[in-house]
Design an enzyme around this catalytic site. Structure first.
Site, PDB file in Angstrom:
ATOM      1  N   HIS A 194     -14.552  30.929 -18.561  1.00 56.30           N
ATOM      2  CA  HIS A 194     -14.720  31.592 -19.850  1.00 56.30           C
ATOM      3  C   HIS A 194     -15.309  30.650 -20.891  1.00 56.30           C
ATOM      4  O   HIS A 194     -16.021  31.077 -21.782  1.00 56.30           O
ATOM      5  CB  HIS A 194     -13.400  32.189 -20.313  1.00 56.30           C
ATOM      6  CG  HIS A 194     -13.004  33.362 -19.488  1.00 56.30           C
ATOM      7  ND1 HIS A 194     -12.073  33.282 -18.497  1.00 56.30           N
ATOM      8  CD2 HIS A 194     -13.495  34.617 -19.462  1.00 56.30           C
ATOM      9  CE1 HIS A 194     -11.988  34.449 -17.903  1.00 56.30           C
ATOM     10  NE2 HIS A 194     -12.833  35.278 -18.455  1.00 56.30           N
ATOM     11  N   ARG A 301     -15.758  41.871 -25.454  1.00 53.18           N
ATOM     12  CA  ARG A 301     -14.516  41.221 -25.016  1.00 53.18           C
ATOM     13  C   ARG A 301     -13.582  41.060 -26.218  1.00 53.18           C
ATOM     14  O   ARG A 301     -13.753  40.134 -27.013  1.00 53.18           O
ATOM     15  CB  ARG A 301     -14.831  39.840 -24.441  1.00 53.18           C
ATOM     16  CG  ARG A 301     -15.547  39.838 -23.099  1.00 53.18           C
ATOM     17  CD  ARG A 301     -15.699  38.402 -22.619  1.00 53.18           C
ATOM     18  NE  ARG A 301     -16.091  38.307 -21.236  1.00 53.18           N
ATOM     19  CZ  ARG A 301     -17.337  38.074 -20.830  1.00 53.18           C
ATOM     20  NH1 ARG A 301     -18.305  37.934 -21.698  1.00 53.18           N
ATOM     21  NH2 ARG A 301     -17.603  37.979 -19.535  1.00 53.18           N
ATOM     22  N   ARG A 337     -13.849  46.682 -24.455  1.00 56.80           N
ATOM     23  CA  ARG A 337     -12.894  46.424 -23.370  1.00 56.80           C
ATOM     24  C   ARG A 337     -11.526  46.133 -23.976  1.00 56.80           C
ATOM     25  O   ARG A 337     -11.417  45.336 -24.910  1.00 56.80           O
ATOM     26  CB  ARG A 337     -13.338  45.226 -22.525  1.00 56.80           C
ATOM     27  CG  ARG A 337     -12.377  44.973 -21.373  1.00 56.80           C
ATOM     28  CD  ARG A 337     -12.887  43.945 -20.406  1.00 56.80           C
ATOM     29  NE  ARG A 337     -12.792  42.598 -20.934  1.00 56.80           N
ATOM     30  CZ  ARG A 337     -13.197  41.533 -20.270  1.00 56.80           C
ATOM     31  NH1 ARG A 337     -13.756  41.661 -19.083  1.00 56.80           N
ATOM     32  NH2 ARG A 337     -13.076  40.335 -20.788  1.00 56.80           N
ATOM     33  N   GLU A 437     -13.188  44.638 -10.649  1.00 50.86           N
ATOM     34  CA  GLU A 437     -13.163  43.188 -10.462  1.00 50.86           C
ATOM     35  C   GLU A 437     -12.031  42.747  -9.542  1.00 50.86           C
ATOM     36  O   GLU A 437     -11.892  41.582  -9.227  1.00 50.86           O
ATOM     37  CB  GLU A 437     -13.087  42.466 -11.812  1.00 50.86           C
ATOM     38  CG  GLU A 437     -12.021  42.967 -12.754  1.00 50.86           C
ATOM     39  CD  GLU A 437     -12.111  42.351 -14.154  1.00 50.86           C
ATOM     40  OE1 GLU A 437     -12.842  41.367 -14.337  1.00 50.86           O
ATOM     41  OE2 GLU A 437     -11.426  42.865 -15.065  1.00 50.86           O
ATOM     42  N   ASP A 461     -14.950  37.832 -11.787  1.00 54.28           N
ATOM     43  CA  ASP A 461     -13.627  37.894 -11.171  1.00 54.28           C
ATOM     44  C   ASP A 461     -13.695  38.466  -9.763  1.00 54.28           C
ATOM     45  O   ASP A 461     -13.006  37.991  -8.868  1.00 54.28           O
ATOM     46  CB  ASP A 461     -12.685  38.735 -12.033  1.00 54.28           C
ATOM     47  CG  ASP A 461     -12.095  37.917 -13.163  1.00 54.28           C
ATOM     48  OD1 ASP A 461     -11.697  36.769 -12.908  1.00 54.28           O
ATOM     49  OD2 ASP A 461     -12.055  38.406 -14.308  1.00 54.28           O
ATOM     50  N   ARG A 471     -12.741  30.828 -10.012  1.00 56.73           N
ATOM     51  CA  ARG A 471     -14.057  30.790 -10.661  1.00 56.73           C
ATOM     52  C   ARG A 471     -14.262  29.531 -11.499  1.00 56.73           C
ATOM     53  O   ARG A 471     -15.384  29.190 -11.853  1.00 56.73           O
ATOM     54  CB  ARG A 471     -14.258  32.046 -11.518  1.00 56.73           C
ATOM     55  CG  ARG A 471     -13.319  32.155 -12.682  1.00 56.73           C
ATOM     56  CD  ARG A 471     -13.305  33.549 -13.268  1.00 56.73           C
ATOM     57  NE  ARG A 471     -14.068  33.654 -14.494  1.00 56.73           N
ATOM     58  CZ  ARG A 471     -14.166  34.763 -15.235  1.00 56.73           C
ATOM     59  NH1 ARG A 471     -13.569  35.863 -14.849  1.00 56.73           N
ATOM     60  NH2 ARG A 471     -14.848  34.781 -16.327  1.00 56.73           N
ATOM     61  N   CYS A 508     -21.403  43.619 -15.470  1.00 54.22           N
ATOM     62  CA  CYS A 508     -21.350  42.773 -16.665  1.00 54.22           C
ATOM     63  C   CYS A 508     -20.911  41.350 -16.361  1.00 54.22           C
ATOM     64  O   CYS A 508     -20.618  40.586 -17.271  1.00 54.22           O
ATOM     65  CB  CYS A 508     -20.459  43.407 -17.728  1.00 54.22           C
ATOM     66  SG  CYS A 508     -18.811  43.817 -17.134  1.00 54.22           S
TER      67      CYS A 508
END
Ligand code: PEP
Ligand code: MG
Length: 576
Positions: A194, A301, A337, A437, A461, A471, A508
């Site tokens: 992130h 987000r 989201r 995901e 994810d 990740r 996305c």
């Protein structure tokens, strides 16, 4: 002496700046005991370093203005208090004088002691203060180690800072943005973390996995961060700087060429229109999405609202952020989201459960939201109110099974009834979509499609869960590869099932904005891409070179690949 450190590019670009070391997780300290005759000299050195750290904080405070100053001053106050803490100072002196610790080792020892006290606390806010201790101690250690020449310091004083850290948490990155930070060099971490996503969003070049960064770079060293090549040049030469200037000129030129595409359609050579949506987190993203001709926002987000401040954002704070997003997009659809906290998305609000053995497999995303219906309802009310200002879709993260979507729908229904009783304006029915995901959601997508109005595939994810590869772990680069056949087959299946159910499917994850995957995704049948707005024009440019029918005809060949290397070779063969 000039030397080059290499790493993996997490966010492209170049920057020239002076190093600022932050939070080394392992302090590189000399643990040999001091001789009695060294004690006074080393104690004086320690006190000079402490004073330098105090001075730096005073200077930093002087440089900040406006809203950012208010936010950062809070940290500076906390750090200044720590630097003057009598217990900390006495402890350090005793360790050097009585324990014969070298200053660096004494700082580390004190850090470990204080960290243990903070870690034992129940209050998540107090526990999080451990980071402040880390930052203060690392600032003093940096001052102890400083080795730059006078000339270089003069030059460095004129440029901004490049952060050099082991890893950087998304919350820290959000705080540092805007304070003159020019780029990031991290010794661990991955391009799919992130923090990396945030760096791209902030347009900050970032390298991850730069192994020796913390042991070979010192505070105030001049660094040319070349995230185009994946290099950090320490003490760059005149030749390096000339290369940097050439890059700046080229980047400006390429920027002008791409800008001409801002109002162009996104169309393949054989005339198929593709929808390009934007991933957004902050107001600047919205402006960029509009300026570059996005067809809407495919992923907003919301967790970043929860990371920017201590405590939960109120309904009104959220409403204003969502309403501004909707208004900012001027009538184009936006996909909000719901909260996706958990795992590496540390939360200032203290919602995330502590002590989970596997946070990535724990209570995150919709699982967390459903555990706190009151908090979730606040967000739902804010979304419903904002949706009166333009077209909004709601996207649910980390969905595993249909009952989660059913529960979210119920909460929306209840919030509607509540708002109606309060005479608040309400929007028409909102589309509710599921992020795909979690592998179970992908495999059982038919059942989810009975409850979802649209799908958004989160490959960041999905890849980590399909491949059982974190990740954020750079040691797994060879496994965490978006071209893994298992992942490609799953993507193809989800896209086909969405089409069969006549429901929109977008993607996305980070590969949506990476031009090296555009042909592949078109081949798999994707026609809605959502990406950071900085990538919109690059992807539009790429789409315009590709023949849709030809790519679709090759899909089955690509899906037969047995390894990611084979898939890559095939792709190269097909599109060159
Ligand atoms: C993803 O997982 O691909 C995604 C888009 O969500 P995030 O990166 O916020 O987890
Ligand atoms: Mg995700």
């Amino acid at each position: 002496m000039r030397h080059i450190l290499t790493g993996t590019t997490a966010a492209k670009g170049m920057a020239l700046g002076r190093a600022r070391l932050v939070q080394p997780s392992r302090y590189l300290v000399d643990t040999r005991p001091l001789n009695e005759d060294e004690v006074d000299v080393e104690l004086a050195r320690l006190h000079r370093a402490l004073e330098t750290a105090r001075q730096e904080l005073r200077e930093l405070r002087g440089k900040l203005h406006g809203a950012l100053a208010r936010e950062v001053n809070e940290f500076i106050d906390a750090h200044s208090l720590l630097l003057d803490d009598p217990e900390l100072l006495r402890g350090l002196d005793d360790l050097v004088r009585i324990g014969h610790y070298r200053p660096g080792a004494a700082l580390k020892k004190q850090r470990d002691r204080i960290a243990a006290v903070f870690e034992a606390m129940d209050d998540p806010y107090l526990r999080s203060r451990k980071e402040d201790v880390d930052q203060v101690i690392s600032r003093v250690i940096s001052a102890l180690q400083r080795q730059t020449s006078r000339e270089e310091r003069k030059l460095a004083a004129r440029v901004g800072e490049i952060l050099v850290a082991d890893t950087i948490a998304p919350a820290d990155m959000a705080h540092l943005a805007g304070s003159g930070l020019l780029g990031v060099v991290a010794s661990s971490g991955s391009a799919y973390s992130h923090s990396a996503i945030l760096a791209r969003s902030l347009d900050l070049p970032m390298l991850v996995g730069v192994r020796d960064a913390l042991s070979t770079i010192h505070d105030d060293d001049l660094i040319l961060l070349d995230a185009e090549r994946g290099e950090a040049v320490v003490h760059p030469t005149a030749q390096d700087l000339a290369r940097y200037r050439a890059w700046q000129r080229e980047a400006a030129q390429e920027g002008r060429r791409l800008a001409t595409l801002a109002n162009a359609p996104t169309r393949t050579t054989d005339g198929v229109d593709i929808r390009l949506l934007a991933n957004a987190e902050m107001p600047a993203d919205i402006a960029m999405a509009r300026a570059r001709g996005a067809d809407g926002v495919g992923l907003y987000r919301t967790e970043f609202l929860f990371l920017r401040q201590k405590g939960l954002p109120t309904e009104d704070e959220q409403f204003i952020a969502y309403r501004d997003l909707v208004l900012g997009m001027g009538g184009l659809p936006v996909t909000i989201r719901t909260l996706d906290l958990g795992a590496d998305k540390a939360d200032a609000a203290g919602l995330v459960l502590r002590g989970e053995d596997n946070p990535a497999l724990g209570v995150r995303g919709v699982r967390l939201s459903l555990r706190y219906p009151a908090v979730f309802t606040t967000q739902i009310r804010a979304i419903l109110r904002a949706a009166c200002y333009g077209p909004v879709r709601v996207l649910v993260p980390m969905v595993t099974q249909p009952d989660e979507l059913i529960a979210v729908r119920t909460l929306f229904k209840l919030a509607r009834q509540e708002l109606k009783r309060e005479n608040v304006d309400l929007p028409e029915k909102l589309a509710l979509g599921a992020m795909i995901e979690v592998p179970a959601a992908a495999i059982n997508v038919r059942a989810l499609l009975e409850h979802a109005d649209f799908l958004a595939i989160g490959t960041n994810d999905l890849a980590q869960y399909v491949l059982a590869a974190d990740r954020g772990n750079d040691a797994l680069d060879n496994i965490y590869n978006p071209l893994q056949p298992a992942l490609l087959r799953l993507l193809s299946y989800v896209i086909a099932e969405g089409r069969r159910a006549k429901k929109p499917v977008s993607l996305c994850g980070e590969i949506g904005g990476d031009v090296s995957f555009t042909a592949l995704l078109l081949a798999l049948g994707l026609n809605e891409f959502s990406m950071h707005p900085s990538q919109l024009l690059h992807v539009r440019d790429r789409v315009a070179t590709l023949d849709h029918a030809l790519l679709r005809a090759h899909a089955s060949r690509i899906l037969r690949a047995r390894t990611h290397e084979e898939a890559e070779a095939l792709l190269t063969q097909i599109v060159g």
